[in-house]
Design a protein around this motif. Sequence first.
Motif, PDB file in Angstrom:
ATOM      1  N   VAL A 259      25.297  -0.889  12.809  1.00 53.76           N
ATOM      2  CA  VAL A 259      23.649  -0.483  12.921  1.00 53.76           C
ATOM      3  C   VAL A 259      23.618   0.105  14.126  1.00 53.76           C
ATOM      4  N   ASP A 260      22.690   1.247  14.070  1.00 51.29           N
ATOM      5  CA  ASP A 260      22.079   1.570  15.466  1.00 51.29           C
ATOM      6  C   ASP A 260      20.994   1.093  16.160  1.00 51.29           C
ATOM      7  N   ASP A 261      20.652   1.332  17.289  1.00 50.17           N
ATOM      8  CA  ASP A 261      19.464   0.694  18.024  1.00 50.17           C
ATOM      9  C   ASP A 261      18.103   0.871  17.258  1.00 50.17           C
ATOM     10  N   THR A 262      18.003   1.640  15.943  1.00 49.02           N
ATOM     11  CA  THR A 262      16.762   1.541  15.313  1.00 49.02           C
ATOM     12  C   THR A 262      17.098   0.925  13.973  1.00 49.02           C
ATOM     13  N   GLY A 263      18.036   0.434  13.645  1.00 48.21           N
ATOM     14  CA  GLY A 263      18.406  -0.376  12.495  1.00 48.21           C
ATOM     15  C   GLY A 263      18.959   0.650  11.591  1.00 48.21           C
ATOM     16  N   ALA A 264      19.384   1.916  11.609  1.00 52.17           N
ATOM     17  CA  ALA A 264      20.049   2.635  10.826  1.00 52.17           C
ATOM     18  C   ALA A 264      21.725   2.421  10.648  1.00 52.17           C
ATOM     19  N   ALA A 265      22.088   2.280   9.154  1.00 52.12           N
ATOM     20  CA  ALA A 265      23.249   2.043   9.369  1.00 52.12           C
ATOM     21  C   ALA A 265      24.293   3.309   9.315  1.00 52.12           C
ATOM     22  N   SER A 266      25.375   2.935   9.639  1.00 55.49           N
ATOM     23  CA  SER A 266      26.508   4.070   9.919  1.00 55.49           C
ATOM     24  C   SER A 266      27.753   3.412   8.965  1.00 55.49           C
ATOM     25  N   ALA A 267      28.928   3.913   9.352  1.00 62.08           N
ATOM     26  CA  ALA A 267      30.274   3.742   8.565  1.00 62.08           C
ATOM     27  C   ALA A 267      30.959   3.303   9.962  1.00 62.08           C
ATOM     28  N   LEU A 268      30.375   3.165  11.286  1.00 62.67           N
ATOM     29  CA  LEU A 268      31.283   3.015  12.329  1.00 62.67           C
ATOM     30  C   LEU A 268      31.636   1.433  12.150  1.00 62.67           C
ATOM     31  N   ALA A 269      33.184   1.161  12.679  1.00 66.64           N
ATOM     32  CA  ALA A 269      33.449  -0.057  12.410  1.00 66.64           C
ATOM     33  C   ALA A 269      34.214  -0.436  13.856  1.00 66.64           C
ATOM     34  N   LEU A 270      34.462  -1.938  13.794  1.00 62.57           N
ATOM     35  CA  LEU A 270      35.134  -2.392  14.982  1.00 62.57           C
ATOM     36  C   LEU A 270      36.423  -3.176  14.401  1.00 62.57           C
ATOM     37  N   THR A 271      37.535  -3.436  14.897  1.00 65.76           N
ATOM     38  CA  THR A 271      38.474  -4.209  14.341  1.00 65.76           C
ATOM     39  C   THR A 271      39.336  -4.829  15.969  1.00 65.76           C
ATOM     40  N   VAL A 272      39.346  -6.153  15.948  1.00 66.61           N
ATOM     41  CA  VAL A 272      40.195  -6.679  17.082  1.00 66.61           C
ATOM     42  C   VAL A 272      41.798  -6.587  16.652  1.00 66.61           C
ATOM     43  N   GLN A 273      42.426  -5.633  17.118  1.00 66.38           N
ATOM     44  CA  GLN A 273      43.823  -5.207  17.055  1.00 66.38           C
ATOM     45  C   GLN A 273      44.523  -6.139  17.490  1.00 66.38           C
ATOM     46  N   ASP A 274      44.371  -6.711  18.748  1.00 64.72           N
ATOM     47  CA  ASP A 274      44.795  -7.418  19.668  1.00 64.72           C
ATOM     48  C   ASP A 274      44.135  -8.615  20.258  1.00 64.72           C
ATOM     49  N   GLY A 275      44.364  -9.938  19.818  1.00 65.17           N
ATOM     50  CA  GLY A 275      43.139 -10.777  19.819  1.00 65.17           C
ATOM     51  C   GLY A 275      43.040 -11.432  21.358  1.00 65.17           C
ATOM     52  N   PHE A 276      41.819 -11.980  21.691  1.00 64.54           N
ATOM     53  CA  PHE A 276      41.599 -12.856  23.002  1.00 64.54           C
ATOM     54  C   PHE A 276      42.141 -14.143  22.902  1.00 64.54           C
ATOM     55  N   ALA A 277      41.903 -14.885  23.934  1.00 65.73           N
ATOM     56  CA  ALA A 277      42.302 -16.334  24.076  1.00 65.73           C
ATOM     57  C   ALA A 277      41.229 -17.350  23.405  1.00 65.73           C
ATOM     58  N   GLU A 278      39.736 -16.833  23.685  1.00 65.40           N
ATOM     59  CA  GLU A 278      38.832 -17.623  22.902  1.00 65.40           C
ATOM     60  C   GLU A 278      37.750 -16.907  23.040  1.00 65.40           C
ATOM     61  N   ALA A 279      36.479 -17.341  22.333  1.00 63.27           N
ATOM     62  CA  ALA A 279      35.237 -16.961  22.355  1.00 63.27           C
ATOM     63  C   ALA A 279      34.422 -18.203  22.712  1.00 63.27           C
TER      64      ALA A 279
END
Length: 850
Positions: free
Chosen positions: A689-709
């Motif tokens: 969602v953008d900063d107005t709350g409107a949805a999109s089809a934008l997506a994120l994928t972690v292709q190579d992971g981090f050590a920790e959160a």
Amino acid sequence: SRTAPAPEGPWSATAKPVRTVDNPESPFVVRYGDGYYLWQQMPVIYSTNYLDFNGPLVAHMTKQWFSGRYAPEILHHNGQYYVSGYSSGIWLARMRWEIEEVDDADLLVLETSGATLSPPFYRTTTWYTASAAYTVTNTMQTYIAADAHATVLINGAPSVGSRSNTVDLAVGANLVELDITAASSAHKEYSVLVTRAANPSVLSPQTSAGQISVIEGGTNTFGVRLNANPGGTVTVTVARVYGDADIKVIGGGTLVFTAANHGAYQTVSVTAEYDPDRADGVALIQCAASGMDALNVLVRESDERAGTVIPIDVDFGAIPSTGMWNNLSSHAPGAVLTNVKARNGMALPTAVNINGGFTSSFTNGIAQGPFPPSAQQDGFMVPPGATASVVITGLEDAWTYDFTLFGSAFVPQDDFRTRYAAGAAEAVLNTADNTANTATLGNLAPGAGGTLVLGIARAGTATADRAALNALVIDQKPSGGTAYFDFGPTATPGYWNNVTTPEEGVKVVNAIDSAGVPTGVELAITAAFYTAISGATEGIDTNTLYPATVQVDCLRTSGAEVGAFQLRGLNPARRFDVAFYGAAWRTGTRGSDYTVNGTTVRLSATANYWNLAIVSNVAPDGSGTIHVSVRTMPGASWSYLNAMELRPSGDTVPARTFLVDCGVPALPTTGAWNNLAAHETGASLSNLVDDTGAASALALTVQDGFAEASLCGVDASDVFPSSAQRDGFTLDSTDTNALIVITGLPTNTTFDITCFGSLETALPDRRTRYAIDGRPAVLDARNNAAATVRIPDVTSQLGQVTLTIASAGTNAADAGCINVLCIEAVTPEPAAAALFALLALVAIKASRSW
């Protein structure tokens, strides 16, 4: 203080002169709602400051009833407002407040000498007709502009004061066009068609029609004869004397009449040549003979509603194609093709630019096929691992386009596939030994500035595979994606969406636009109209603006009834113009108030042949819905809804910003934030969602992971909320590199990527390198509370980019991190597969890694 602008005191404060407009006699101020209204006899000015009335006029007392009466007063008694004035007694009328926004370029008064406007003047109505007797040989326009500093042109000539210069009237049609430009640069045009009667007792030309329409690129005809025996030979010259220069006489420019043929119509042919705009032009064609009254015919050009497709043909390569082909011979970055012309020869402001990625040109394409051999044989080549892009500029951002692509190379490989992408559309074409196959990218909506980006890359996997581009055909759709709705029992065929009954729950599902393309829009009646009326009862059975089946019937309401409907499935990031048409052949006061998302426009329906009421730049709500209601306007007996246009607006769409909180599940950021709460390879987040709350089809994928959160950051809120800054994803000496892939990016949008990282630690070096496509930015994350880094002007050619996060330090113990990712669209995004799609950002799965 009724007789002077600054009368003598004594006063409790210094007397202050106020602005005067027109006749300033009898000024007074009324407070209503959140503001003050200054009456000066007839003009009314609004202000939030009772000592400063320098804004635009908002109203003017109508001269239909107040002319000749003086010293108005506003009275309030038992909840009812009254306006009074005197002239041989006291006159009193009921009054009600209707607060509407007045545009700076509005006129508040418009009168035509020697004729009466139809419909009666109202500031939102811009087209009027008027009839003048033969004895009326000229006319003047008296007007009052909302902005006293507005520039007013009448038929192209400057007008000073509140009255135009004299406009001479020929017999027949005459146009008076008022062009208003306010000091704020707001602009509006009003038109008056004055028809002057002929004198039947004198010899003069006659025409078979007083006005005709012609589709842009087409022709139409009318007839000319004499009304009596000339007793000799008379030559009538027919030519355009005013208006759109693209409207021309192409036949019958000189007509010869004698005693033998004076009563038979001779044909005049008129055309409207193609032009780059999408406005409906008008022109006056004059029939003139020596010693006779000249006679004018009005010609209206039908532009946008014609829906005519005008292809543009582009040949890429060293062998030029003749005719109306546009040839781009260089594949080098920065090569540009200007002076582009359409297939009909019309010059266009379009340009074709090579943005990079091609390595060579070739001439071994297969010559036999749907295009000229010169277009099929040559082309540009894309090597393995590269993506080429062609930027097309100067397109009309309210139109849509189809790309037809051809690639061909005589090669030994079995797999020589090419992937083409633009907007959210993608197609693959096998170009190996191709003779006739093409790929199509359909319904493309240009971004800001009329720009589309075409990406070209190989789809094959063999080492020797390449991609090819030989020819491109661009089909323009002048409809601009406009959807037309016909309300009433009589259905209209073709591209019209028909609403034939008035009941609540009636729907049009997946409405089509004027090119026949499904839009995904749904119209649903949410409050029933009183009735649906057929043409024999109410409507105007003509085709002056729309087909007769549209103008002849309607949905109606009466009295306090309100009919309502919703337009659903729209893209919340787009803006739309909504235009209404209502018409009745009956006399009396008939008309409608149309309200769209809280904004109301008014339209008189009485004998309405041409006028529309338009609400511009409408933003759908977060669910992609526009709310519409229709009610009877004050003083009218019925409201009318015959037709509606839903037009994608050319106005700039606000840029969108997407905020991502990377961190632990226990500390999400609320509101219009996207929370990525897993750091491992394969973790993903979709429909951002953008900063107005409107949805999109934008997506994120972690292709190579981090050590920790972890809760790794400084507990602060200098840039983002503390819940976003406090936690993040970190790297260590084992996991030194991470990748986040962003998908669903439209190719016509430029993004700025901003990264925030924070590591609360005493160790000296916690620098982090963020990079996209080899472009790095380094941030010292050690105890960071306020610093960010930005990678500007990131573009996607096939729908995705990859963000690399790594340590920038030199010690083995150094680590990197990311706490917040901000994706900001710099170039406003276009709607994708359809201008109306709710989720306009559609992911494009590319075959290569970034």
